[in-house]
Design an enzyme around this catalytic site. Structure first.
Site, PDB file in Angstrom:
ATOM      1  N   ASP A  72      11.552 -39.719  35.575  1.00  0.00           N
ATOM      2  CA  ASP A  72      11.143 -39.673  36.884  1.00  0.00           C
ATOM      3  C   ASP A  72      10.707 -41.187  36.581  1.00  0.00           C
ATOM      4  OD1 ASP A  72      11.337 -38.751  39.406  1.00  0.00           O
ATOM      5  OD2 ASP A  72       9.470 -37.286  38.957  1.00  0.00           O
ATOM      6  N   ASP A 129      15.427 -27.956  35.211  1.00  0.00           N
ATOM      7  CA  ASP A 129      15.315 -26.383  35.208  1.00  0.00           C
ATOM      8  C   ASP A 129      14.469 -25.850  37.094  1.00  0.00           C
ATOM      9  OD1 ASP A 129      12.442 -27.443  34.577  1.00  0.00           O
ATOM     10  OD2 ASP A 129      11.996 -25.006  34.336  1.00  0.00           O
ATOM     11  N   GLU A 150      15.944 -38.118  26.127  1.00  0.00           N
ATOM     12  CA  GLU A 150      15.194 -37.647  27.502  1.00  0.00           C
ATOM     13  C   GLU A 150      15.986 -37.132  28.395  1.00  0.00           C
ATOM     14  OE1 GLU A 150      13.045 -36.215  28.682  1.00  0.00           O
ATOM     15  OE2 GLU A 150      10.906 -37.320  29.047  1.00  0.00           O
ATOM     16  N   ASP A 151      15.817 -36.098  29.177  1.00  0.00           N
ATOM     17  CA  ASP A 151      16.648 -35.879  29.975  1.00  0.00           C
ATOM     18  C   ASP A 151      16.663 -36.622  31.334  1.00  0.00           C
ATOM     19  OD1 ASP A 151      14.521 -34.810  31.037  1.00  0.00           O
ATOM     20  OD2 ASP A 151      15.378 -32.711  31.345  1.00  0.00           O
ATOM     21  N   LYS A 162      15.326 -42.059  37.659  1.00  0.00           N
ATOM     22  CA  LYS A 162      15.583 -42.017  39.243  1.00  0.00           C
ATOM     23  C   LYS A 162      14.607 -43.140  39.242  1.00  0.00           C
ATOM     24  CE  LYS A 162      14.843 -37.335  40.288  1.00  0.00           C
ATOM     25  NZ  LYS A 162      14.125 -35.787  40.494  1.00  0.00           N
ATOM     26  N   ARG A 209      18.692 -23.779  34.403  1.00  0.00           N
ATOM     27  CA  ARG A 209      18.337 -24.459  33.218  1.00  0.00           C
ATOM     28  C   ARG A 209      20.926 -24.165  32.335  1.00  0.00           C
ATOM     29  NH1 ARG A 209      14.261 -26.849  31.208  1.00  0.00           N
ATOM     30  NH2 ARG A 209      12.374 -25.522  31.448  1.00  0.00           N
ATOM     31  N   PHE A 215      15.430 -34.424  43.870  1.00  0.00           N
ATOM     32  CA  PHE A 215      15.485 -32.765  42.744  1.00  0.00           C
ATOM     33  C   PHE A 215      16.758 -32.355  42.289  1.00  0.00           C
ATOM     34  CE2 PHE A 215      14.662 -28.721  41.322  1.00  0.00           C
ATOM     35  CZ  PHE A 215      13.295 -29.854  39.430  1.00  0.00           C
ATOM     36  N   GLY A 257      13.576 -29.806  28.214  1.00  0.00           N
ATOM     37  CA  GLY A 257      15.359 -30.134  29.428  1.00  0.00           C
ATOM     38  C   GLY A 257      15.824 -30.887  28.583  1.00  0.00           C
TER      39      GLY A 257
HETATM   40  P1  5GP Z   1       8.188 -38.194  34.064  1.00  0.00           P
HETATM   41  O1  5GP Z   1       7.298 -37.915  33.892  1.00  0.00           O
HETATM   42  O2  5GP Z   1       9.230 -39.422  34.005  1.00  0.00           O
HETATM   43  O3  5GP Z   1       7.833 -38.429  35.832  1.00  0.00           O
HETATM   44  O4  5GP Z   1       8.925 -37.283  34.380  1.00  0.00           O
HETATM   45  C1  5GP Z   1       9.772 -36.547  33.218  1.00  0.00           C
HETATM   46  C2  5GP Z   1       9.754 -35.210  33.271  1.00  0.00           C
HETATM   47  O5  5GP Z   1       9.874 -34.303  34.917  1.00  0.00           O
HETATM   48  C3  5GP Z   1      11.095 -34.566  33.211  1.00  0.00           C
HETATM   49  O6  5GP Z   1      11.187 -34.760  31.801  1.00  0.00           O
HETATM   50  C4  5GP Z   1      11.727 -33.448  33.575  1.00  0.00           C
HETATM   51  O7  5GP Z   1      11.718 -32.487  33.349  1.00  0.00           O
HETATM   52  C5  5GP Z   1      10.771 -33.801  35.028  1.00  0.00           C
HETATM   53  N1  5GP Z   1      11.812 -34.051  36.615  1.00  0.00           N
HETATM   54  C6  5GP Z   1      11.673 -34.884  36.881  1.00  0.00           C
HETATM   55  N2  5GP Z   1      12.828 -34.788  37.611  1.00  0.00           N
HETATM   56  C7  5GP Z   1      12.954 -33.505  37.457  1.00  0.00           C
HETATM   57  C8  5GP Z   1      13.893 -33.084  38.732  1.00  0.00           C
HETATM   58  O8  5GP Z   1      14.559 -34.056  39.403  1.00  0.00           O
HETATM   59  N3  5GP Z   1      14.351 -32.039  38.084  1.00  0.00           N
HETATM   60  C9  5GP Z   1      14.476 -31.048  37.423  1.00  0.00           C
HETATM   61  N4  5GP Z   1      15.251 -30.308  37.050  1.00  0.00           N
HETATM   62  N5  5GP Z   1      13.471 -31.795  36.475  1.00  0.00           N
HETATM   63  C10 5GP Z   1      12.846 -32.978  36.698  1.00  0.00           C
END
Ligand code: 5GP
Length: 182
Positions: A109, A165, A105-106, A137, A171, A158, A51
């Site tokens: 979440d 993606d 990091e993208d 977030k 993407r 989302f 991402g």
């Molecule tokens: P975490 O481990 O912090 O819950 O999630 C991180 C990963 O979840 C991100 O690197 C991404 O790949 C995915 N992710 C979380 N929220 C979103 C979103 O709103 N859109 C997309 N495309 N990916 C997300």
């Protein structure tokens, strides 16, 4: 540049959320800040694929100080009962000891990914570790992680585009999109 006002990806409709121009403005500010904070320190950027590939490229091209970058993938699998979920970093072949590390990091979440990855980084005893994320977030946090640099705090919805993606697609959109509310 393709900048549609509405885009259908798989079964869902998405609408513009943060424009490519706004993203670039913030990224410029972030890079300027990093250039100031890490001057003379030769940091190592670690970009987490997939991402973050666009974000990492756009940040790194505006880094004017001496710096290195490497790209890794994180894959998680279920270990033994005592280890639980284990996350492995593929491609992390640069020594981190005594170096300032900046993780790109993208999106953060729930924080799960980084809460598992950061302790692994610390094992190699870098001189410092900072997280720079394009998106955060805060309302989705379940595993709090320190975030030193964040371009946008967003609602718990989302998003896709600009490297992110939905089931593999989207993407290549230059800006960020979010689900259309019908
Ligand atoms: P975490 O481990 O912090 O819950 O999630 C991180 C990963 O979840 C991100 O690197 C991404 O790949 C995915 N992710 C979380 N929220 C979103 C979103 O709103 N859109 C997309 N495309 N990916 C997300």
């Amino acid at each position: 540049m393709h900048n549609p006002l509405e885009v259908t990806i798989h079964d869902k409709i998405f609408v513009p959320f943060i424009s490519a121009e706004k993203l670039q403005e913030k990224i410029q500010e972030l890079a300027a800040q990093l250039n100031r904070d890490y001057a003379g320190k030769q940091p190592l950027f670690i970009a987490i694929l997939n991402g973050s590939f666009m974000f990492a490229a756009d940040v790194f091209r505006q880094i004017t100080i001496e710096a290195e970058i490497c790209f890794i993938r994180l894959s998680s699998y279920t270990g033994t009962a005592s280890t639980g979920q284990v996350i492995t970093a593929i491609g992390l072949d640069v020594p981190l000891s005594n170096r300032p590390v900046i993780i790109l990091e993208d999106i953060v979440d729930t924080g799960k990914t980084l809460s598992e990855f950061l302790p692994q980084i610390q094992l190699q005893q870098p001189s410092s570790v900072a997280v720079a994320t394009l998106l955060h977030k805060p309302d989705a946090t379940r595993f709090p992680v320190p975030i030193q640099y964040c371009c946008f705090s967003i609602a718990n919805k989302f998003v896709l585009g600009y490297g992110l993606d939905y089931n593999g697609l989207g993407r290549n959109l230059p800006g960020l999109y979010q689900l259309k509310v019908e």
